[in-house]
Design a protein around this motif. Structure first.
Motif, PDB file in Angstrom:
ATOM      1  N   GLY A  35       0.785  -1.216   0.000  1.00 41.87           N
ATOM      2  CA  GLY A  35       0.000   0.000   0.000  1.00 41.87           C
ATOM      3  C   GLY A  35       0.821   1.273   0.000  1.00 41.87           C
ATOM      4  O   GLY A  35       0.306   2.355   0.321  1.00 41.87           O
ATOM      5  N   VAL A  36       2.091   1.170  -0.359  1.00 42.23           N
ATOM      6  CA  VAL A  36       2.970   2.341  -0.370  1.00 42.23           C
ATOM      7  C   VAL A  36       2.600   3.284  -1.500  1.00 42.23           C
ATOM      8  O   VAL A  36       2.678   4.519  -1.361  1.00 42.23           O
ATOM      9  CB  VAL A  36       4.444   1.899  -0.490  1.00 42.23           C
ATOM     10  N   VAL A  37       2.184   2.732  -2.630  1.00 39.24           N
ATOM     11  CA  VAL A  37       1.942   3.537  -3.817  1.00 39.24           C
ATOM     12  C   VAL A  37       0.920   2.814  -4.689  1.00 39.24           C
ATOM     13  O   VAL A  37       0.814   1.576  -4.643  1.00 39.24           O
ATOM     14  CB  VAL A  37       3.270   3.768  -4.583  1.00 39.24           C
ATOM     15  N   SER A  38       0.172   3.566  -5.480  1.00 39.30           N
ATOM     16  CA  SER A  38      -0.765   2.951  -6.423  1.00 39.30           C
ATOM     17  C   SER A  38      -0.016   2.447  -7.649  1.00 39.30           C
ATOM     18  O   SER A  38       1.122   2.853  -7.917  1.00 39.30           O
ATOM     19  CB  SER A  38      -1.830   3.965  -6.852  1.00 39.30           C
ATOM     20  N   VAL A  39      -0.666   1.584  -8.416  1.00 41.58           N
ATOM     21  CA  VAL A  39      -0.068   1.090  -9.654  1.00 41.58           C
ATOM     22  C   VAL A  39       0.225   2.250 -10.601  1.00 41.58           C
ATOM     23  O   VAL A  39       1.316   2.340 -11.196  1.00 41.58           O
ATOM     24  CB  VAL A  39      -0.989   0.055 -10.333  1.00 41.58           C
ATOM     25  N   ALA A  40      -0.739   3.160 -10.746  1.00 44.93           N
ATOM     26  CA  ALA A  40      -0.553   4.282 -11.667  1.00 44.93           C
ATOM     27  C   ALA A  40       0.607   5.172 -11.240  1.00 44.93           C
ATOM     28  O   ALA A  40       1.413   5.597 -12.077  1.00 44.93           O
ATOM     29  CB  ALA A  40      -1.839   5.105 -11.760  1.00 44.93           C
ATOM     30  N   ASP A  41       0.712   5.454  -9.952  1.00 39.50           N
ATOM     31  CA  ASP A  41       1.803   6.321  -9.490  1.00 39.50           C
ATOM     32  C   ASP A  41       3.148   5.613  -9.551  1.00 39.50           C
ATOM     33  O   ASP A  41       4.176   6.248  -9.793  1.00 39.50           O
ATOM     34  CB  ASP A  41       1.529   6.817  -8.072  1.00 39.50           C
ATOM     35  N   LEU A  42       3.146   4.296  -9.364  1.00 36.99           N
ATOM     36  CA  LEU A  42       4.406   3.556  -9.513  1.00 36.99           C
ATOM     37  C   LEU A  42       4.890   3.627 -10.954  1.00 36.99           C
ATOM     38  O   LEU A  42       6.066   3.890 -11.214  1.00 36.99           O
ATOM     39  CB  LEU A  42       4.211   2.110  -9.079  1.00 36.99           C
ATOM     40  N   ASP A  43       3.968   3.403 -11.911  1.00 39.81           N
ATOM     41  CA  ASP A  43       4.346   3.517 -13.313  1.00 39.81           C
ATOM     42  C   ASP A  43       4.849   4.928 -13.627  1.00 39.81           C
ATOM     43  O   ASP A  43       5.830   5.110 -14.360  1.00 39.81           O
ATOM     44  CB  ASP A  43       3.149   3.186 -14.215  1.00 39.81           C
TER      45      ASP A  43
ATOM     46  N   GLY B 242      11.762  -5.569  -0.378  1.00 40.94           N
ATOM     47  CA  GLY B 242      10.758  -6.537   0.048  1.00 40.94           C
ATOM     48  C   GLY B 242      10.682  -7.778  -0.811  1.00 40.94           C
ATOM     49  O   GLY B 242      11.248  -7.842  -1.910  1.00 40.94           O
ATOM     50  N   GLU B 243       9.967  -8.761  -0.304  1.00 46.65           N
ATOM     51  CA  GLU B 243       9.673  -9.992  -1.034  1.00 46.65           C
ATOM     52  C   GLU B 243       8.161 -10.152  -1.045  1.00 46.65           C
ATOM     53  O   GLU B 243       7.575 -10.583  -0.055  1.00 46.65           O
ATOM     54  CB  GLU B 243      10.350 -11.198  -0.389  1.00 46.65           C
ATOM     55  N   PRO B 244       7.522  -9.781  -2.155  1.00 43.87           N
ATOM     56  CA  PRO B 244       6.063  -9.860  -2.190  1.00 43.87           C
ATOM     57  C   PRO B 244       5.569 -11.294  -2.118  1.00 43.87           C
ATOM     58  O   PRO B 244       6.260 -12.230  -2.531  1.00 43.87           O
ATOM     59  CB  PRO B 244       5.720  -9.231  -3.543  1.00 43.87           C
ATOM     60  N   THR B 245       4.384 -11.460  -1.576  1.00 41.58           N
ATOM     61  CA  THR B 245       3.719 -12.754  -1.582  1.00 41.58           C
ATOM     62  C   THR B 245       2.909 -12.841  -2.869  1.00 41.58           C
ATOM     63  O   THR B 245       1.896 -12.143  -3.026  1.00 41.58           O
ATOM     64  CB  THR B 245       2.788 -12.904  -0.363  1.00 41.58           C
ATOM     65  N   PHE B 246       3.384 -13.654  -3.803  1.00 46.60           N
ATOM     66  CA  PHE B 246       2.752 -13.711  -5.120  1.00 46.60           C
ATOM     67  C   PHE B 246       1.541 -14.628  -5.044  1.00 46.60           C
ATOM     68  O   PHE B 246       1.627 -15.837  -5.255  1.00 46.60           O
ATOM     69  CB  PHE B 246       3.747 -14.194  -6.173  1.00 46.60           C
ATOM     70  N   ASP B 247       0.404 -14.036  -4.705  1.00 51.11           N
ATOM     71  CA  ASP B 247      -0.821 -14.810  -4.538  1.00 51.11           C
ATOM     72  C   ASP B 247      -1.963 -14.152  -5.300  1.00 51.11           C
ATOM     73  O   ASP B 247      -1.784 -13.132  -5.980  1.00 51.11           O
ATOM     74  CB  ASP B 247      -1.164 -14.948  -3.047  1.00 51.11           C
ATOM     75  N   ALA B 248      -3.148 -14.732  -5.185  1.00 47.17           N
ATOM     76  CA  ALA B 248      -4.304 -14.235  -5.921  1.00 47.17           C
ATOM     77  C   ALA B 248      -4.644 -12.805  -5.529  1.00 47.17           C
ATOM     78  O   ALA B 248      -5.065 -11.992  -6.371  1.00 47.17           O
ATOM     79  CB  ALA B 248      -5.504 -15.153  -5.700  1.00 47.17           C
ATOM     80  N   ALA B 249      -4.465 -12.482  -4.256  1.00 43.07           N
ATOM     81  CA  ALA B 249      -4.785 -11.133  -3.806  1.00 43.07           C
ATOM     82  C   ALA B 249      -3.877 -10.096  -4.462  1.00 43.07           C
ATOM     83  O   ALA B 249      -4.335  -9.013  -4.859  1.00 43.07           O
ATOM     84  CB  ALA B 249      -4.671 -11.052  -2.278  1.00 43.07           C
ATOM     85  N   LEU B 250      -2.575 -10.415  -4.570  1.00 45.04           N
ATOM     86  CA  LEU B 250      -1.652  -9.489  -5.229  1.00 45.04           C
ATOM     87  C   LEU B 250      -1.996  -9.350  -6.704  1.00 45.04           C
ATOM     88  O   LEU B 250      -2.004  -8.235  -7.243  1.00 45.04           O
ATOM     89  CB  LEU B 250      -0.212  -9.972  -5.061  1.00 45.04           C
ATOM     90  N   ILE B 251      -2.265 -10.467  -7.359  1.00 46.15           N
ATOM     91  CA  ILE B 251      -2.619 -10.410  -8.786  1.00 46.15           C
ATOM     92  C   ILE B 251      -3.854  -9.535  -8.990  1.00 46.15           C
ATOM     93  O   ILE B 251      -3.882  -8.668  -9.872  1.00 46.15           O
ATOM     94  CB  ILE B 251      -2.851 -11.831  -9.333  1.00 46.15           C
ATOM     95  N   ASP B 252      -4.872  -9.734  -8.147  1.00 48.50           N
ATOM     96  CA  ASP B 252      -6.089  -8.928  -8.272  1.00 48.50           C
ATOM     97  C   ASP B 252      -5.785  -7.447  -8.064  1.00 48.50           C
ATOM     98  O   ASP B 252      -6.329  -6.585  -8.767  1.00 48.50           O
ATOM     99  CB  ASP B 252      -7.136  -9.390  -7.256  1.00 48.50           C
ATOM    100  N   ARG B 253      -4.922  -7.146  -7.099  1.00 46.65           N
ATOM    101  CA  ARG B 253      -4.604  -5.751  -6.807  1.00 46.65           C
ATOM    102  C   ARG B 253      -3.867  -5.098  -7.971  1.00 46.65           C
ATOM    103  O   ARG B 253      -4.137  -3.956  -8.342  1.00 46.65           O
ATOM    104  CB  ARG B 253      -3.768  -5.678  -5.532  1.00 46.65           C
ATOM    105  N   LEU B 254      -2.908  -5.830  -8.551  1.00 43.14           N
ATOM    106  CA  LEU B 254      -2.157  -5.293  -9.687  1.00 43.14           C
ATOM    107  C   LEU B 254      -3.050  -5.113 -10.915  1.00 43.14           C
ATOM    108  O   LEU B 254      -2.999  -4.078 -11.588  1.00 43.14           O
ATOM    109  CB  LEU B 254      -0.991  -6.220 -10.020  1.00 43.14           C
ATOM    110  N   VAL B 255      -3.873  -6.121 -11.190  1.00 46.95           N
ATOM    111  CA  VAL B 255      -4.754  -6.055 -12.363  1.00 46.95           C
ATOM    112  C   VAL B 255      -5.764  -4.933 -12.202  1.00 46.95           C
ATOM    113  O   VAL B 255      -6.020  -4.160 -13.138  1.00 46.95           O
ATOM    114  CB  VAL B 255      -5.455  -7.411 -12.588  1.00 46.95           C
ATOM    115  N   SER B 256      -6.349  -4.818 -11.026  1.00 47.45           N
ATOM    116  CA  SER B 256      -7.303  -3.741 -10.779  1.00 47.45           C
ATOM    117  C   SER B 256      -6.643  -2.376 -10.944  1.00 47.45           C
ATOM    118  O   SER B 256      -7.219  -1.457 -11.543  1.00 47.45           O
ATOM    119  CB  SER B 256      -7.888  -3.878  -9.372  1.00 47.45           C
ATOM    120  N   GLY B 257      -5.412  -2.269 -10.444  1.00 42.13           N
ATOM    121  CA  GLY B 257      -4.695  -1.001 -10.536  1.00 42.13           C
ATOM    122  C   GLY B 257      -4.380  -0.603 -11.960  1.00 42.13           C
ATOM    123  O   GLY B 257      -4.537   0.564 -12.344  1.00 42.13           O
ATOM    124  N   VAL B 258      -3.945  -1.566 -12.762  1.00 41.22           N
ATOM    125  CA  VAL B 258      -3.583  -1.229 -14.140  1.00 41.22           C
ATOM    126  C   VAL B 258      -4.836  -1.001 -14.984  1.00 41.22           C
ATOM    127  O   VAL B 258      -4.825  -0.206 -15.932  1.00 41.22           O
ATOM    128  CB  VAL B 258      -2.665  -2.310 -14.754  1.00 41.22           C
TER     129      VAL B 258
END
Length: 299
Positions: free
Chosen positions: A192-200, A248-264
């Motif tokens: 939750g440090v930054v949004s996908v759009a702001d990271l890009d 960091g070492e992200p936990t590559f799970d369904a929740a992360l995928i959903d968060r990234l996809v929703s963000g993009v």
């Protein structure tokens, strides 16, 4: 410089394969395209138009029979590539170069079932290959040095910027660098440090601009003033080491995928085709500008 190629074959007519065909036909090199999909020919024609000098077959053995160099761009599955290269190796003339566009498999694994592995290697492009100059070239344990040198020469004559790797690694070099950035990017989004759009935006509007011109090490060197890279490493290196320890070492799970996809989707949803066209136009303009500025060989 005219490429030292009489004829070429492209095996696999997906996005990478079609882009290889576009590059080759731009240099007036006859191309045989092999793909088992009956719709492959229409897909290529839709992208390139009715290009003269392009022949379509379904059998890769037929495609490679008269080729000086083969660009394989099939599915990224090792078993598929091993079977495909064994078939091409049995059909191609002994002086034909057999290259794979694999983004991660090592050439030693790809050439494992070939009777003539000395001409099998990886020539990994960056998408789209007809625009992005980089091609990573690496041989396997049984690849001849002469085959690597010939491939580098051909790619350079095609306007590419081949980078020769002196050791095999999964993912080669550029994809490993991307993966390192993506790991921290995913972690920052997950935390939750930054949004996908702001990271890009942070990369595209900051370091990405400089990296597109010179790359990360040369950029560091210039930022050090008269002291150059040594000054940067001696004075700013210790804080960077502390940052390494905190990555960091992200936990590559369904929740992360959903968060990234929703963000993009929030960032670019519905504009993908327009963005792709704008990106490719900007790539052409950037390459022209780099060549004019002496930062890129003229394509």
């Amino acid at each position: 410089m005219k490429p030292p190629v009489r004829a070429a074959a492209v095996v696999g007519a997906g996005a990478i394969g079609v882009s290889w065909v576009e590059l080759l036909t731009r240099h007036d090199i006859p191309v045989v395209v092999a793909d088992p999909d009956p719709a492959a020919a229409d897909r290529v024609r839709k992208s390139l138009g009715d290009q003269a000098g392009v022949t379509f077959v379904t059998d890769p053995a037929r495609a490679v029979a008269d080729a000086d160099i083969v660009f394989e761009a099939g599915p990224e599955r090792l078993d598929v590539k091993q079977e495909l290269f064994a078939r091409m190796d049995a059909a191609a003339p002994l002086d034909t170069l057999l290259t794979s566009s694999s983004s991660g498999f090592t050439p030693t694994n790809i050439q494992a079932r070939c009777a003539h592995p000395e001409r099998v290697l990886v020539a990994h492009p960056f998408n789209p290959p007809d625009l992005v100059p980089l091609v990573e070239v690496v041989g396997g344990t049984r690849t001849a040095g002469a085959a690597i040198e010939r491939t580098v020469d051909i790619l350079a004559a095609l306007g590419k910027e081949p980078v020769r790797l002196h050791r095999e690694l999964p993912g080669h070099v550029a994809n490993r660098l991307q993966a390192a950035l993506w790991r921290e990017a995913y972690y920052l989004v997950q935390e939750g440090v930054v949004s996908v759009a702001d990271l890009d935006r942070a990369i595209a509007s900051g370091p990405g601009l400089r990296w597109a011109l010179l790359g990360p090490i040369a950029t560091q060197h210039l930022s050090g003033g008269e002291g150059g890279l040594r000054h940067v490493l001696e004075h700013l290196g210790p804080p960077m080491v502390a940052w390494w320890a905190d990555l960091g070492e992200p936990t590559f799970d369904a929740a992360l995928i959903d968060r990234l996809v929703s963000g993009v989707e929030d960032e670019v949803g519905g504009r993908e085709e327009a963005l792709r066209e704008s990106r490719d136009h900007a790539l052409r303009e950037l390459l022209t500008l780099k060549a004019r500025a002496g930062l890129q060989e003229d394509q």
